[in-house]
Structure formats: C-alpha cells, structure tokens
Scaffold this motif. Structure first.
Motif, short mmCIF file in Angstrom:
data_model
loop_
_atom_site.label_atom_id
_atom_site.label_comp_id
_atom_site.label_asym_id
_atom_site.label_seq_id
_atom_site.Cartn_x
_atom_site.Cartn_y
_atom_site.Cartn_z
N PHE A 27 22.96 1.74 -0.70
CA PHE A 27 23.21 2.47 -0.10
C PHE A 27 23.63 4.08 -1.20
CE2 PHE A 27 26.31 0.21 1.98
CZ PHE A 27 25.42 -0.48 3.36
N GLY A 28 23.89 3.83 -2.53
CA GLY A 28 24.17 4.70 -3.56
C GLY A 28 22.60 5.02 -3.96
N TYR A 29 21.63 5.01 -3.92
CA TYR A 29 20.23 4.45 -4.00
C TYR A 29 19.27 5.67 -2.46
CZ TYR A 29 15.49 4.74 -5.00
OH TYR A 29 13.39 4.97 -5.50
N ARG A 30 19.87 4.86 -1.84
CA ARG A 30 19.55 5.61 -0.31
C ARG A 30 20.02 7.60 -0.67
NH1 ARG A 30 23.54 4.51 4.58
NH2 ARG A 30 25.13 5.67 3.14
N ASP A 31 21.42 7.58 -1.25
CA ASP A 31 21.99 8.78 -1.40
C ASP A 31 21.67 9.35 -2.33
OD1 ASP A 31 23.50 8.21 1.30
OD2 ASP A 31 25.49 8.41 0.30
N PHE A 32 21.01 9.10 -3.92
CA PHE A 32 20.85 9.48 -4.37
C PHE A 32 19.51 10.34 -4.14
CE2 PHE A 32 17.98 8.84 -8.36
CZ PHE A 32 18.74 9.34 -9.46
N THR A 33 18.86 9.98 -3.16
CA THR A 33 17.14 10.10 -3.20
C THR A 33 17.42 10.75 -2.33
OG1 THR A 33 16.94 8.42 -1.93
CG2 THR A 33 16.25 7.71 -4.35
N LYS A 34 18.51 11.38 -1.39
CA LYS A 34 18.23 12.40 -0.39
C LYS A 34 17.25 13.30 -0.88
CE LYS A 34 21.87 10.48 2.96
NZ LYS A 34 22.76 11.33 3.82
N GLY A 35 18.10 13.69 -1.86
CA GLY A 35 18.29 15.67 -2.11
C GLY A 35 16.39 15.68 -2.79
N PRO A 36 16.36 14.76 -3.30
CA PRO A 36 14.80 15.47 -4.04
C PRO A 36 13.34 14.44 -2.56
CG PRO A 36 15.33 13.69 -5.54
CD PRO A 36 16.88 14.26 -3.71
N ASP A 37 13.98 13.38 -2.08
CA ASP A 37 12.97 13.17 -1.10
C ASP A 37 12.63 14.29 0.06
OD1 ASP A 37 12.99 10.68 -1.68
OD2 ASP A 37 14.02 9.61 -0.06
N GLU A 124 24.13 16.59 -9.66
CA GLU A 124 24.98 17.27 -8.97
C GLU A 124 25.76 16.12 -8.82
OE1 GLU A 124 28.33 19.25 -8.67
OE2 GLU A 124 27.00 20.41 -9.92
N ARG A 125 24.93 15.71 -8.29
CA ARG A 125 25.18 14.32 -7.22
C ARG A 125 26.18 13.18 -8.47
NH1 ARG A 125 25.65 11.32 -2.28
NH2 ARG A 125 24.27 13.26 -2.10
N MET A 126 25.12 13.27 -9.28
CA MET A 126 25.84 11.91 -10.85
C MET A 126 26.45 12.65 -11.39
SD MET A 126 24.63 8.75 -11.98
CE MET A 126 22.59 8.56 -12.13
N ALA A 127 26.27 14.13 -11.84
CA ALA A 127 27.82 14.09 -12.76
C ALA A 127 29.05 14.35 -12.29
CB ALA A 127 27.40 15.57 -12.83
N HIS A 128 29.04 14.15 -10.27
CA HIS A 128 30.54 14.03 -10.10
C HIS A 128 30.35 12.34 -9.68
CE1 HIS A 128 32.97 14.86 -7.05
NE2 HIS A 128 33.10 13.65 -6.35
N ALA A 129 29.58 11.95 -9.86
CA ALA A 129 30.35 10.23 -9.98
C ALA A 129 30.07 9.86 -11.27
CB ALA A 129 29.10 9.24 -9.58
N TYR A 130 29.62 10.49 -12.34
CA TYR A 130 30.03 9.95 -13.33
C TYR A 130 31.48 10.02 -13.71
CZ TYR A 130 25.54 8.47 -15.42
OH TYR A 130 24.30 7.70 -15.83
N GLY A 131 31.72 11.38 -13.66
CA GLY A 131 33.24 12.45 -13.96
C GLY A 131 34.22 11.75 -12.88
N GLU A 132 34.01 11.45 -11.63
CA GLU A 132 35.15 10.38 -11.18
C GLU A 132 35.36 9.16 -11.99
OE1 GLU A 132 35.48 9.98 -7.08
OE2 GLU A 132 35.83 12.35 -7.25
N ALA A 133 33.69 7.99 -12.05
CA ALA A 133 34.25 6.94 -13.04
C ALA A 133 34.24 7.09 -14.18
CB ALA A 133 32.99 5.99 -12.55
N GLY A 134 34.47 7.77 -14.67
CA GLY A 134 35.10 7.90 -16.58
C GLY A 134 33.64 7.38 -17.43
N PRO A 135 34.40 7.47 -18.29
CA PRO A 135 33.09 6.68 -19.68
C PRO A 135 33.29 5.58 -20.12
CG PRO A 135 35.04 7.97 -20.74
CD PRO A 135 35.07 8.22 -19.25
N GLU A 136 33.96 4.68 -19.47
CA GLU A 136 33.61 3.22 -19.74
C GLU A 136 33.26 2.52 -18.17
OE1 GLU A 136 37.67 1.61 -20.27
OE2 GLU A 136 38.60 2.82 -21.89
N ALA A 137 33.75 3.17 -17.33
CA ALA A 137 33.04 2.86 -16.12
C ALA A 137 31.21 3.69 -16.40
CB ALA A 137 33.18 3.30 -15.17
#
Length: 163
Positions: A27-37, A124-137
C-alpha cells in the motif's frame, strides 16, 4: 509519532505481523508512486523510465552496464527504456573516455527537470512519513529495507546511496 495500534508485537515474526508488513509495503508503494506515475504518463513513460531517470540523475556518467545491474531488468527492457528517453531528449549517451565500448549516461536539461519533478512528487510524502515516525523508526525502516535486498546487491546499492 506512531499511534499505539501501529506498534509491532513482540511476536513480530508471526504470520499475522509478517502479512501486515507485506501489506503496508504494497500500500505504501502504491501511494508512493502515484505522483510520479501521473507526471511520467504525460510523457509516455512508466516506472522503468522513472527508475532510469532517478539513477542516472544520482550518478551522472553511470554506464549502461552498471544501470542494468542496478535495475535488474533485461537488456531488451533497458534498451527500450533508454531508447525512449534518448529519442525524447531526456538522456544522452556518451562514449567512455578509457573504454570506447562503454556508454555513459547523462540527463539532459529536460531530463534533469523531469527527474526533479518526479522527486518533488515523492519528497513531501516521504518527509511527512519520516517526520511522523521519528529518527529511530526511520533507521529501523532503512534496516528492514536493506534486509530485503539480496546480499550480493548490497555493495552496489550502498555505492549508489553514497553518490
């Protein structure tokens, strides 16, 4: 920050947890590729074109043989992808300085622009996900992804990531 329902069970190797990870990856890959696709489709390109643009952009002067090793696609598929990108003016191939049989790949100005646009569609999607998860995650996520890569491919992938 991850919510309590997303915390991994201490029994993370059970089938249910493995399936949850597989499903989230899909599901993450599906949504990750939407914009570039969507951007690539406007140019008549697909995901193989995207990967080629990305890695040529990351490693200007990458040889065709090294790109073939990275992408793990057939020569015929790569030939089609590069032919499309070259004929539409996104990539150029230059004869190697030391080995005239070698073909080195570079993005044109248009290629750099398209690579940047596709990156921005993901950033933007990756930065948001990283920010929500935090550095250890994030570090754990990277470790899991590296664990999915074939052992004989890890050195080449680490080299690309240093670029």
């Amino acid at each position: 920050m991850a919510d309590a329902n997303s915390l991994a069970s201490p029994l993370f190797l059970r089938e249910a947890e493995l399936r949850r990870g597989i499903e989230l990856l899909y599901f993450g890959y599906r949504d990750f590729t939407k914009g570039p696709d969507a951007l690539l489709e406007k140019h008549g390109f697909g995901r193989a074109h995207h990967r080629a643009l990305y890695f040529i952009g990351r490693r200007p002067g990458l040889s065709v043989s090294d790109l073939l090793k990275l992408l793990q696609i057939t020569k015929q598929s790569l030939s089609r992808v590069l032919s499309d990108l070259q004929s539409k003016g996104y990539v150029v191939s230059v004869v190697g300085r030391h080995d005239k049989r070698q073909r080195l790949l570079y993005l044109t100005e248009n290629g750099s622009t398209l690579e940047r646009e596709t990156f921005e569609a993901i950033r933007e999607r990756m930065a948001h996900a990283y920010g929500e998860a935090g550095p250890e995650a994030v570090a754990g996520f990277w470790a899991v992804l590296m664990g999915l890569i074939e052992p004989d491919q890890k050195a080449a992938i680490n080299e690309v990531m240093r670029g």
